[in-house]
Design a protein around this motif. Sequence first.
Motif, PDB file in Angstrom:
ATOM      1  N   ALA A 114       0.854  -1.191   0.000  1.00  0.00           N
ATOM      2  CA  ALA A 114       0.000   0.000   0.000  1.00  0.00           C
ATOM      3  C   ALA A 114       0.886   1.234   0.000  1.00  0.00           C
ATOM      4  O   ALA A 114       1.905   1.279   0.693  1.00  0.00           O
ATOM      5  CB  ALA A 114      -0.921   0.006   1.215  1.00  0.00           C
ATOM      6  N   VAL A 131       0.831   5.106   0.957  1.00  0.00           N
ATOM      7  CA  VAL A 131       0.030   5.963   1.827  1.00  0.00           C
ATOM      8  C   VAL A 131       0.461   7.416   1.671  1.00  0.00           C
ATOM      9  O   VAL A 131       1.647   7.742   1.839  1.00  0.00           O
ATOM     10  CB  VAL A 131       0.173   5.537   3.301  1.00  0.00           C
ATOM     11  CG1 VAL A 131      -0.756   6.362   4.191  1.00  0.00           C
ATOM     12  CG2 VAL A 131      -0.121   4.041   3.461  1.00  0.00           C
ATOM     13  N   MET A 163      -4.715   6.423   0.137  1.00  0.00           N
ATOM     14  CA  MET A 163      -3.968   5.177   0.078  1.00  0.00           C
ATOM     15  C   MET A 163      -4.257   4.503  -1.258  1.00  0.00           C
ATOM     16  O   MET A 163      -5.413   4.319  -1.637  1.00  0.00           O
ATOM     17  CB  MET A 163      -4.381   4.270   1.243  1.00  0.00           C
ATOM     18  CG  MET A 163      -3.520   3.047   1.428  1.00  0.00           C
ATOM     19  SD  MET A 163      -3.516   2.450   3.154  1.00  0.00           S
ATOM     20  CE  MET A 163      -5.282   2.258   3.484  1.00  0.00           C
ATOM     21  N   MET A 196      -4.304   2.469   8.319  1.00  0.00           N
ATOM     22  CA  MET A 196      -3.449   1.474   7.669  1.00  0.00           C
ATOM     23  C   MET A 196      -3.791   0.072   8.174  1.00  0.00           C
ATOM     24  O   MET A 196      -3.858  -0.891   7.399  1.00  0.00           O
ATOM     25  CB  MET A 196      -1.981   1.820   7.933  1.00  0.00           C
ATOM     26  CG  MET A 196      -1.547   3.131   7.279  1.00  0.00           C
ATOM     27  SD  MET A 196      -0.104   3.917   8.070  1.00  0.00           S
ATOM     28  CE  MET A 196       1.166   2.699   7.807  1.00  0.00           C
ATOM     29  N   GLU A 236      -4.930  -3.535   6.600  1.00  0.00           N
ATOM     30  CA  GLU A 236      -4.227  -4.783   6.903  1.00  0.00           C
ATOM     31  C   GLU A 236      -5.220  -5.870   7.319  1.00  0.00           C
ATOM     32  O   GLU A 236      -5.042  -7.048   6.972  1.00  0.00           O
ATOM     33  CB  GLU A 236      -3.194  -4.541   8.010  1.00  0.00           C
ATOM     34  CG  GLU A 236      -2.215  -5.666   8.213  1.00  0.00           C
ATOM     35  CD  GLU A 236      -1.316  -5.940   7.015  1.00  0.00           C
ATOM     36  OE1 GLU A 236      -0.705  -7.021   6.981  1.00  0.00           O
ATOM     37  OE2 GLU A 236      -1.222  -5.075   6.103  1.00  0.00           O
ATOM     38  N   TYR A 242       3.798  -0.920   3.803  1.00  0.00           N
ATOM     39  CA  TYR A 242       3.153   0.385   3.665  1.00  0.00           C
ATOM     40  C   TYR A 242       4.226   1.431   3.360  1.00  0.00           C
ATOM     41  O   TYR A 242       5.068   1.734   4.204  1.00  0.00           O
ATOM     42  CB  TYR A 242       2.378   0.735   4.943  1.00  0.00           C
ATOM     43  CG  TYR A 242       1.189  -0.187   5.119  1.00  0.00           C
ATOM     44  CD1 TYR A 242      -0.073   0.188   4.689  1.00  0.00           C
ATOM     45  CD2 TYR A 242       1.362  -1.477   5.624  1.00  0.00           C
ATOM     46  CE1 TYR A 242      -1.152  -0.685   4.788  1.00  0.00           C
ATOM     47  CE2 TYR A 242       0.297  -2.358   5.724  1.00  0.00           C
ATOM     48  CZ  TYR A 242      -0.956  -1.950   5.297  1.00  0.00           C
ATOM     49  OH  TYR A 242      -2.027  -2.820   5.372  1.00  0.00           O
TER      50      TYR A 242
END
Length: 395
Positions: free
Chosen positions: A218, A220, A228, A322, A326, A334
């Motif tokens: 990801a 961010v 994101m 975040m 997950e 991330y």
Amino acid sequence: MTESTVKRDVGLLNPASIGQVNRSRVLELLHQNGPSSRAQLARALNVNRATIASILQPLIDNNTLVEGEQVAASPNGGKPARPLWFDADGLELGGMRLADRTVAAARIGMDGTVRVQAQATIEPEHGIDQVQEAVLALAARCFDGQALLGIGVAASGMVDTTTGTIISLHLAPVLNDYPLGRVLAERFGVPVAVDHHPRVRALGDKWFGHGRHLSSFASVYTGEALGMGIVHEGRIIAGPAGAGGEYGHIVVDMGGERCLCGRRGCWEMVASVLWLRREAERRGVEDAGAVGAAALAGSAAAGDQTAKELLDLYARNLAIGMANNEQMLASGTYVVHGDAAAGGELMKSRLEHWLTSFSPRRGTPPSVVLGDSGDQIALLGGAGLVLSQELGAGI
């Protein structure tokens, strides 16, 4: 892509589409591994010499790739190789970033080298004609008279990717329903792709950054807004016509402050730089209106307990959003860009602590990688968007 883009046939694989897939894979391998010989590429693709030659020759003929200087054979023997790499004089890619008050553009080589870059301020209080004039003037500084494969734009706000239109931008309503893709395509005469900027940043990481060797991660974005972009099993996650991806507006506090989107308790309302500065002012931090992760990390390292506590709360609130991802997709890595990236190793350690605390306990814990604190990866992502659209690779 805008309406100016040629539509491709959709259906079962045929020789033409297989060739396109193979060319796409070759370019991805080069981005991942650097200059490579025909033999190395053939092994990676599990094809024979004749097939790799048929894949590579069109890329050499159209000046995408060029043969490098001959290198010695391996200690095991064999014919000396001539590694292939991107032609420095070949086609270039256009990347742009359009936010509520800034526009940036860059002309980028196929290898991710930024050749020319520029930035300008726009005034959202002005009319759309003045905003458009500023955007086109900035783009012309980078793109006029150049041979571009296309232009990719990382746009703030909600985007319709089929038409290249900004549907809405809360911080700059003047850009609501603005057909940015069509305007750029008509002005520069090349295909234009426009997408939501966190997804474009993820493409920058995928093609040119920390995500090159990862199948899932990801990307961010942290700043006055939160976003994101997610790459899952090699592909960007996006809904029809670019819908979805509004992670900053995931509700994390049902009784929280009202967001510009109209909801209460959005992730942005507890983890953006705007929230951070309000909280800094409430805690009596000096020069609270200019506070960011870098300043807090510096003060915390010097022993300021208030800065240390506020930085930790900032990291905790960022980690909530975040960790929600997950829980759903287990992205694992991330890549953090923007303000939080400027907080350095102290910010990274606190993000990883809270992310691990909030995430499922299963195997290897998720990790945080610090990306860039500016817009460089968004511009590279614009180049990646062009590559992905042209090659049908990962989006």
